[in-house]
Design a protein around this motif. Sequence first.
Motif, PDB file in Angstrom:
ATOM      1  N   ASP A 185       6.709  -2.505  -1.469  1.00  0.00           N
ATOM      2  CA  ASP A 185       6.308  -0.770  -1.492  1.00  0.00           C
ATOM      3  C   ASP A 185       5.072  -0.814  -2.359  1.00  0.00           C
ATOM      4  O   ASP A 185       4.339   0.051  -2.042  1.00  0.00           O
ATOM      5  CB  ASP A 185       7.609  -0.082  -1.583  1.00  0.00           C
ATOM      6  N   ALA A 186       5.538  -0.864  -3.804  1.00  0.00           N
ATOM      7  CA  ALA A 186       4.384  -0.779  -4.583  1.00  0.00           C
ATOM      8  C   ALA A 186       3.076  -1.582  -4.401  1.00  0.00           C
ATOM      9  O   ALA A 186       2.129  -0.891  -4.508  1.00  0.00           O
ATOM     10  CB  ALA A 186       5.003  -0.998  -5.983  1.00  0.00           C
ATOM     11  N   ALA A 187       3.297  -2.710  -3.834  1.00  0.00           N
ATOM     12  CA  ALA A 187       1.996  -3.560  -3.503  1.00  0.00           C
ATOM     13  C   ALA A 187       1.353  -2.814  -2.274  1.00  0.00           C
ATOM     14  O   ALA A 187       0.192  -2.960  -2.133  1.00  0.00           O
ATOM     15  CB  ALA A 187       2.434  -4.876  -3.235  1.00  0.00           C
ATOM     16  N   ALA A 188       2.079  -2.436  -1.204  1.00  0.00           N
ATOM     17  CA  ALA A 188       1.523  -1.770  -0.256  1.00  0.00           C
ATOM     18  C   ALA A 188       1.046  -0.334  -0.548  1.00  0.00           C
ATOM     19  O   ALA A 188      -0.385  -0.330  -0.089  1.00  0.00           O
ATOM     20  CB  ALA A 188       2.600  -1.571   0.906  1.00  0.00           C
ATOM     21  N   ASN A 189       1.304   0.228  -1.450  1.00  0.00           N
ATOM     22  CA  ASN A 189       0.687   1.574  -2.043  1.00  0.00           C
ATOM     23  C   ASN A 189      -0.473   1.279  -2.858  1.00  0.00           C
ATOM     24  O   ASN A 189      -1.399   1.814  -2.831  1.00  0.00           O
ATOM     25  CB  ASN A 189       1.628   2.280  -2.695  1.00  0.00           C
ATOM     26  N   ALA A 190      -0.425  -0.005  -3.846  1.00  0.00           N
ATOM     27  CA  ALA A 190      -1.563  -0.227  -4.494  1.00  0.00           C
ATOM     28  C   ALA A 190      -2.812  -0.849  -3.389  1.00  0.00           C
ATOM     29  O   ALA A 190      -3.854  -0.349  -3.916  1.00  0.00           O
ATOM     30  CB  ALA A 190      -1.320  -1.470  -5.195  1.00  0.00           C
TER      31      ALA A 190
END
Length: 248
Positions: A185-190
Motif C-alpha cells: 500500500d505504501a508503494a502504491a501511494n508513493a
Amino acid sequence: MAAPTLRIEAERPDRLHVVLDRPGVRNAIDAAMVDELHVVCAQLEAVPRILILSGAGGVFASGADIAELRDRRREDALAGINSRLFGRIAALPMPVIAAIDGWALGGGAELAYAADFRIASTTARIGNPETSLGILAAAGASWRLAELVGEPVAKEILLAGRVLNAEEALALRLVTEVHEPDQLDAAANALADRIAKQDPHAVQATKRVFHASRADHPAVDEQAQAVLFESPAKFALMDAFLARRKKK
C-alpha cells in the motif's frame, strides 16, 4: 462511500484507494461489485483523481464469482458485463494503479491488466485459468495481455494455464515493482505521489493521447498540445522553472 463489496481505504483530493472486500470468496468479482465499481468510475469521471485498486485478505481478486458465472448464458456474454467495466476503468481520466497481493486470476487479472500501473507483492500470482472452466478470458486478456507481455507468453497464460509469480511478472514488465506484502500500500501511494506532482491536465492529456489509435497520430498529439499551450498551469510551471534556473 462504503459499499458491501468495496471498502474505501483512503480518500484524498488527488486519489481514491478502493479495496475489493469479499475475503470470504477471495474477492471474487460478482454483479454487486461490478455495479459498485461503476459507481466509483462515475465519481472519478466527474472529478478526476488517481485510483488505487487493491484486495482485502492478502488476495487481489480470484476471478469472477463462479457461482454467478455458472448460471450466465449467451445474453450475459453479449452484454459484456466485465469487459465494459474494465474498459471504463482503463479509460478513466487519471491513472489507475493496481496493487496486486496474492492471487489475481481470471477476471481479477483482467481488472489488473486494465490499470495503467501494476505493482505487486512477493506473493502475487497472476493468470487466466478460464479455459480450464470451459470459457475464455473475454474481458480484455485476449488482447491486452499480448500487448503487455508479448504473444508467446500471453498464449502460455491463456492457452496453457501458466500462472506468473511476482518475479516472473517483474521480468516480463507486467508489473513494474515488487514489494513485501506489508509495504504494498505504501508503494502504491508513493507511485501516486509521483503522479500527483505532475500537472493533472497534462497527465490526463498524455494518458488520452497515449491510448489513441495509431491512425489518430500525430493530429491527436498536436490538438492536445494546443490546448495545453494555452493553459494557465503551463505558464505558471514554466515561469517557475525559468526562475529557478535563473537563481543557479
